[in-house]
Design an enzyme around this catalytic site. Sequence first.
Site, PDB file in Angstrom:
ATOM      1  N   SER A  78     -11.417  11.048 -10.897  1.00 43.30           N
ATOM      2  CA  SER A  78     -10.021  11.150 -11.289  1.00 43.30           C
ATOM      3  C   SER A  78      -9.615  12.605 -11.162  1.00 43.30           C
ATOM      4  O   SER A  78     -10.396  13.506 -11.468  1.00 43.30           O
ATOM      5  CB  SER A  78      -9.864  10.680 -12.736  1.00 43.30           C
ATOM      6  OG  SER A  78      -8.684  11.217 -13.299  1.00 43.30           O
ATOM      7  N   LYS A 129     -13.928   9.843 -15.723  1.00 44.43           N
ATOM      8  CA  LYS A 129     -13.625   8.586 -15.044  1.00 44.43           C
ATOM      9  C   LYS A 129     -14.484   8.396 -13.801  1.00 44.43           C
ATOM     10  O   LYS A 129     -14.727   9.310 -13.043  1.00 44.43           O
ATOM     11  CB  LYS A 129     -12.147   8.561 -14.613  1.00 44.43           C
ATOM     12  CG  LYS A 129     -11.163   8.349 -15.737  1.00 44.43           C
ATOM     13  CD  LYS A 129     -11.173   6.938 -16.304  1.00 44.43           C
ATOM     14  CE  LYS A 129     -10.617   5.900 -15.370  1.00 44.43           C
ATOM     15  NZ  LYS A 129      -9.214   6.043 -15.063  1.00 44.43           N
ATOM     16  N   ASN A 145     -13.685   5.703 -11.133  1.00 40.99           N
ATOM     17  CA  ASN A 145     -12.805   4.584 -10.814  1.00 40.99           C
ATOM     18  C   ASN A 145     -13.445   3.610  -9.835  1.00 40.99           C
ATOM     19  O   ASN A 145     -14.146   4.030  -8.914  1.00 40.99           O
ATOM     20  CB  ASN A 145     -11.490   5.099 -10.233  1.00 40.99           C
ATOM     21  CG  ASN A 145     -10.640   5.755 -11.301  1.00 40.99           C
ATOM     22  OD1 ASN A 145     -10.645   5.324 -12.446  1.00 40.99           O
ATOM     23  ND2 ASN A 145      -9.933   6.809 -10.936  1.00 40.99           N
ATOM     24  N   ARG A 149      10.390 -17.695  25.938  1.00 39.44           N
ATOM     25  CA  ARG A 149       9.900 -16.478  25.278  1.00 39.44           C
ATOM     26  C   ARG A 149      10.960 -15.984  24.327  1.00 39.44           C
ATOM     27  O   ARG A 149      12.145 -16.068  24.614  1.00 39.44           O
ATOM     28  CB  ARG A 149       9.497 -15.395  26.308  1.00 39.44           C
ATOM     29  CG  ARG A 149       8.202 -15.829  27.050  1.00 39.44           C
ATOM     30  CD  ARG A 149       7.506 -14.711  27.809  1.00 39.44           C
ATOM     31  NE  ARG A 149       8.231 -14.390  29.027  1.00 39.44           N
ATOM     32  CZ  ARG A 149       8.818 -13.214  29.264  1.00 39.44           C
ATOM     33  NH1 ARG A 149       8.736 -12.233  28.366  1.00 39.44           N
ATOM     34  NH2 ARG A 149       9.473 -13.013  30.392  1.00 39.44           N
TER      35      ARG A 149
END
Lengths: 432, 432, 432, 432
Positions: free
Chosen positions: C260, C266, C268, C299
Amino acid sequence: MSMMVTRAHVQAMLDVEAALAEAEASLGVIPENAARAIRAAARAETFDASALQADASLAGNIAIPLIRRLTEKVAVADPDAARYVHWGATSQDIIDTALVLQLRDRVPGILQDFVRASNAAAVHAERHAMTPMAGRTWLQQATPITFGLKAAGWVDALDRVGRTLRIAFDGAMVLQFGGASGTLAAFGEHGPAITEALAARLTLAVPALPWHAHRDRLASLACALGVATGTAGTIARDVGLLAQTEVGEAHEAGGDGGGSSSMPHKQNPVRVAIAAAAAVRAPGLVATMIAAMSQEHERALGGWQAEWDTLPELVTVSGDAGRALAELLEGLVVNPERMQANLEAAGGLGLAEAVAMRLAPALGKQEAHARVQRAARQAVDERRAFVDVLAEDPAITAVLDRSSLERTLRPENYLGSSAAFVGNVLARHGKT
Amino acid sequence: MSMMVTRAHVQAMLDVEAALAEAEASLGVIPENAARAIRAAARAETFDASALQADASLAGNIAIPLIRRLTEKVAVADPDAARYVHWGATSQDIIDTALVLQLRDRVPGILQDFVRASNAAAVHAERHAMTPMAGRTWLQQATPITFGLKAAGWVDALDRVGRTLRIAFDGAMVLQFGGASGTLAAFGEHGPAITEALAARLTLAVPALPWHAHRDRLASLACALGVATGTAGTIARDVGLLAQTEVGEAHEAGGDGGGSSSMPHKQNPVRVAIAAAAAVRAPGLVATMIAAMSQEHERALGGWQAEWDTLPELVTVSGDAGRALAELLEGLVVNPERMQANLEAAGGLGLAEAVAMRLAPALGKQEAHARVQRAARQAVDERRAFVDVLAEDPAITAVLDRSSLERTLRPENYLGSSAAFVGNVLARHGKT
Amino acid sequence: MSMMVTRAHVQAMLDVEAALAEAEASLGVIPENAARAIRAAARAETFDASALQADASLAGNIAIPLIRRLTEKVAVADPDAARYVHWGATSQDIIDTALVLQLRDRVPGILQDFVRASNAAAVHAERHAMTPMAGRTWLQQATPITFGLKAAGWVDALDRVGRTLRIAFDGAMVLQFGGASGTLAAFGEHGPAITEALAARLTLAVPALPWHAHRDRLASLACALGVATGTAGTIARDVGLLAQTEVGEAHEAGGDGGGSSSMPHKQNPVRVAIAAAAAVRAPGLVATMIAAMSQEHERALGGWQAEWDTLPELVTVSGDAGRALAELLEGLVVNPERMQANLEAAGGLGLAEAVAMRLAPALGKQEAHARVQRAARQAVDERRAFVDVLAEDPAITAVLDRSSLERTLRPENYLGSSAAFVGNVLARHGKT
Amino acid sequence: MSMMVTRAHVQAMLDVEAALAEAEASLGVIPENAARAIRAAARAETFDASALQADASLAGNIAIPLIRRLTEKVAVADPDAARYVHWGATSQDIIDTALVLQLRDRVPGILQDFVRASNAAAVHAERHAMTPMAGRTWLQQATPITFGLKAAGWVDALDRVGRTLRIAFDGAMVLQFGGASGTLAAFGEHGPAITEALAARLTLAVPALPWHAHRDRLASLACALGVATGTAGTIARDVGLLAQTEVGEAHEAGGDGGGSSSMPHKQNPVRVAIAAAAAVRAPGLVATMIAAMSQEHERALGGWQAEWDTLPELVTVSGDAGRALAELLEGLVVNPERMQANLEAAGGLGLAEAVAMRLAPALGKQEAHARVQRAARQAVDERRAFVDVLAEDPAITAVLDRSSLERTLRPENYLGSSAAFVGNVLARHGKT
């Protein structure tokens, strides 16, 4: 085509036909007697909605069989009046205006439910402005917040999507009236006057011109319903996460619902599920309404028909979400003890940033970040108290002694602007 | 994660970091010198966007490697300043605010293209206010309209989606600034003051509180882009239908583009294709933005990340649609002779309603409708002139003699309120 | 039109042009020399992809400027050969076939990542076939399962979506070759023979006829990618839930990523986020591919163009999901102690069904359910051990004494067919 | 939660409960008498679907009130049997398996409609294998094709989406049976045996393990329905384009439907509208089913609930599309004279490629292309016959004299492999 036809839908179309006849009569386009006879026959309870639905499938739209039957009913009472039914209009005028009338019946209730939900959240925001809990990012505990801050975020978002929905709703309350190709040619020069009279009778806005093929107002309303539902869903989902057995910080009020057919101990978060499910469904329904905007020339081949069940379905889904969320937030049971316990169980790791910020002026931000990160990982790996590990690093203790570290690790000392933000939101909310 | 990183994106993030440092310095939170060093280093041309993109994939977001490199660059010039890079912010503050800055760069141009398109349509509306052409519903010729009326419908819709887009755009021009969990805890009590200073520096609105997990503003902007694109698509598609070889009533101005690699005679409607393709893509992208609103707690696990490429892609798609439509309408070649010829080729069948409305007061609406319908089908089946078949029905000629029928079948006599509607639209358009 | 043009894309188109020339030369349609010159010039590194992208925007498609430049390059080496570039083909033949070639480059890697993910899950399923953990429904603890059962569910789903993707992929490996309107008219009677030769050279299947406007094969492939991504997303999201700080039963292996920028502690779950974000994006991209199927006549005008960026984007998104999931499951750290602890923390409430089932033969299912439910709620409200509350109800203890109750409340005694189900899955997986 | 509950839905759930009881009785898990009593009570006509719908909203799902009422009804006849209702199952077992049974009732009819549509298209393909018409690309006339080729394209696509739908349908015909957390713990070791017995009774496949949270089979079925609907939509839309007043090459057979409430001459293409509208709706519904795959742990909070109305709605939409398309193609009125006339009206411009290909060996492809393109534009601008303009260019006439030019400009001389392609398709179709 399969299509849902309810009595309310039939009545809305009949209301348009009756108002049309009256508007025309008021300007001398058709006889007053005819308008009276048409109004008298325009009662949905005398129509068979499921037969209409079946015929609509064959005819291509619901207005054609409805007009046929209305004409028959009028003819029974007043044969002469029958010829004036639907005078100068096209099916889409009736179907679209009836849709607008039905939206007017239903959307304000949805708006009201979002107001209820916001008011309920505001009570939580005020009450818990100082109740600490773990902030969570990426589903991991982060720095602490207050439950009041979380609830204030709900208030802020709900008030905003409510305002957006109100604008989109107001913008859609517009009469549709154009006749076959949108010129009102059947009325010669009198189209605008009849339009004004009809709109006045139905209390709808007069558009600059008919909008048979330009559906942006409805698409914008669909969007606003979708975004409101998205907000309801994300709030509900957060409650669902807080209510997890292992978290237990808040839960839906009990009641009769939410039992499990197999597990006696379960109390399922029924309202969370409703709002969350609505949020899963709304995006696809909104996408359909935007995709359906591609409508050919004066009236469409496919796009218009795609709206018929989609917008009502979205109104239902949004309505479910709003009501479920209002009930959920009004009855929400908050558990500050578990909030505190969960903060403590994480051993202060969520305060790592607080320590790093205190160290940064002395150590530099990156060095501080690195040292605290190392200590945090060590604390996790060795299952030790974060403070103990921090206190072993002399570079750290040179800046913060143990008691400073302990103070720094207290959640209530690291709530920043939480209270100010709650105050901002409540002040704005009070004005809405 | 695959993610597009452009230099403009990098610069926008650097602009946020630099403004953050300056705002903090202005309040004494970090030294002025540090802010100057950070500003000096914040030049995207010295960053390698593709390397950042690769690192972002590993780190989980683009801000983390960007901050690391920015810090390194600052450290070279001023080692002490390096510690103040990104002070107190979180990645999402930078990424979201940079997104807002990029939207501010790009959406006004889209708005301007919609204004251009509307202005061009208004010129057609005025010029062709009395140019008759077939109205078409369900892709079948219906009662006549004027090309001016069709173009006025475009003006009305374009002005409306422009207004809606402007509101959503203004609503999204909001600073994101909350730090790790949205409390700005790193600043103690000073969060609101720094927020104000930062917003002022970036000329963005100050939100009541950070909106890391409440994405309704962006979702609403996505919706408005989607609806505007839907309107561009439906207008373009109508031009594509008018440009069909067999219709030939209007076509895209030539130029270098639109050739065929195989067929020398082809002049493909390239701008129509661009706007139509955009309208096919917009609904799914809008749906993704609404679906992504489900963002957990203080910052999300998946929903936020899903926005990263989606909103820029939608901005690109909408921008393509707006520019293609503006060019298409500015250069649109209108062919009133073919409009007249196509009306005549249908032998007056499009005026069947006109005949029925003239007959209805005498015969009753249903009887009149039935007789005219019978004649219309007979005319088609026997390939005869509609007027000749009508003139054979004594019930019809008792009301309308042949010369009345002929007069009734002239398109210019059955344009109803077309001119009035054009007038309504141009009057409103003049005020926007 | 904004469009991403990579070198791989350019090379794929050049490969088609070169193979076309060779196939034509092999049948004597063009000179062998010309084919050699075209092949020699068909090297993407000599083309400027961004210039092509800019020109494509004007020309309407990427093939037109590519062919122009290829022709120029061939002309430099062999002016006579230049006239045979793109002989008898249309732009869409090149663009579609090149897309097929690019899919052939990329989809097998995605399939391989799903196999890796499934194999990794199978290892967990086998290893943890008897590791009890809480089953969770509606995010509430329910009756116990094993982690092996959960992982076996992943294996089963991954193997199935892999098979479905393989079928859709094989079905899409088809040559596109039809010329201007899909008749190969430029070749007179020789169209089928050249088709066969070209397909053989590119190792692609020969379709019954060109499929310029029938896009179901690509839409089906998009669907299979979308469903596979959905499965990756739901598995990843479950890991994200297990990795919550308060649950902690499994987590993504660390590494360099996932830090983080603000919070040192942290880690993550980056791969979870990638797969979860992909699952948010896939539905909208799939919807676009299905919506784009509406392609006019031989087309299309808009639908085809809408595919150009959408399918590559979906391939990227699905590829991200597959790779992230493979890495996630290969490195997944499982924590049986936390699983056990979380079961125990819930005080046996998850076993309420077990008690009720034991009581049901004597008390009846509804009575048993009601008594156990009452006890469960009392245990929660009074924060007492479930067994203690159960043991106070004489109607219960008449059937199950305290030691029977304790035995009944042990998770390992209520795992039912978990092991058998794991066995089923591993047996099937072994055969794939 | 708003939810549609039909009698067929109720009966399907009752069928599952009755079969469950019988399977359990056959293995001695519950008494035979109880199974008989449950079967006897399992008649939907004795249940009030709208009351169930209301209760479902409160309880969180439809199975809970259904089981409560079924238990009450069984208790009236046999109080002892009542305790064995729903023995060992969970709500989702009943709801999911009932859904599978309902899909088995409805999807084969959809498949049959696609077969009907394909057979009808095959008749057109064979009959019109040599009927020239304009090929159209970008909605502009291109080189000629045959109507048989166009119809063969429909056959090929319809057969393919039919096969894909059949595979997805077969893959979804799987029992759901797992009990509370998917372990069948209530049956001890006997889960697999009861599963086998229950599946045999319902003639459904036995899964390797319960799939409460893994919804790929349903999502894949939704995809196949969506893609089939997309194909129906594109075919219908082509018919709508051919049926335009100005084109008139084919149209929907008349009948009672398709009239206009305002315009007596209109015969609206009702079936085209139904299929086209379905194709607008399908993408959003498919997207919802893929988005709903994100289902947490053993049973979901929101995702599952989002499927409840979505998949039935998609089945209805696809069914509408299939039936409308079958009727449309079976009754399609083809007008070869208009096809010829439209070819001629374009003055041979569609054959420009034919001229260029004839010139290319002499002039080079680019030079030939440029000269023919110049002539084509001159012919359009000066409204002259293409052949006349071509015949003025000596570079052209040096290669092709006027009579060669005239021969080259005949559509029937430039149909290439059309007949061969039709033959390929019919040969494959004959084998399906």
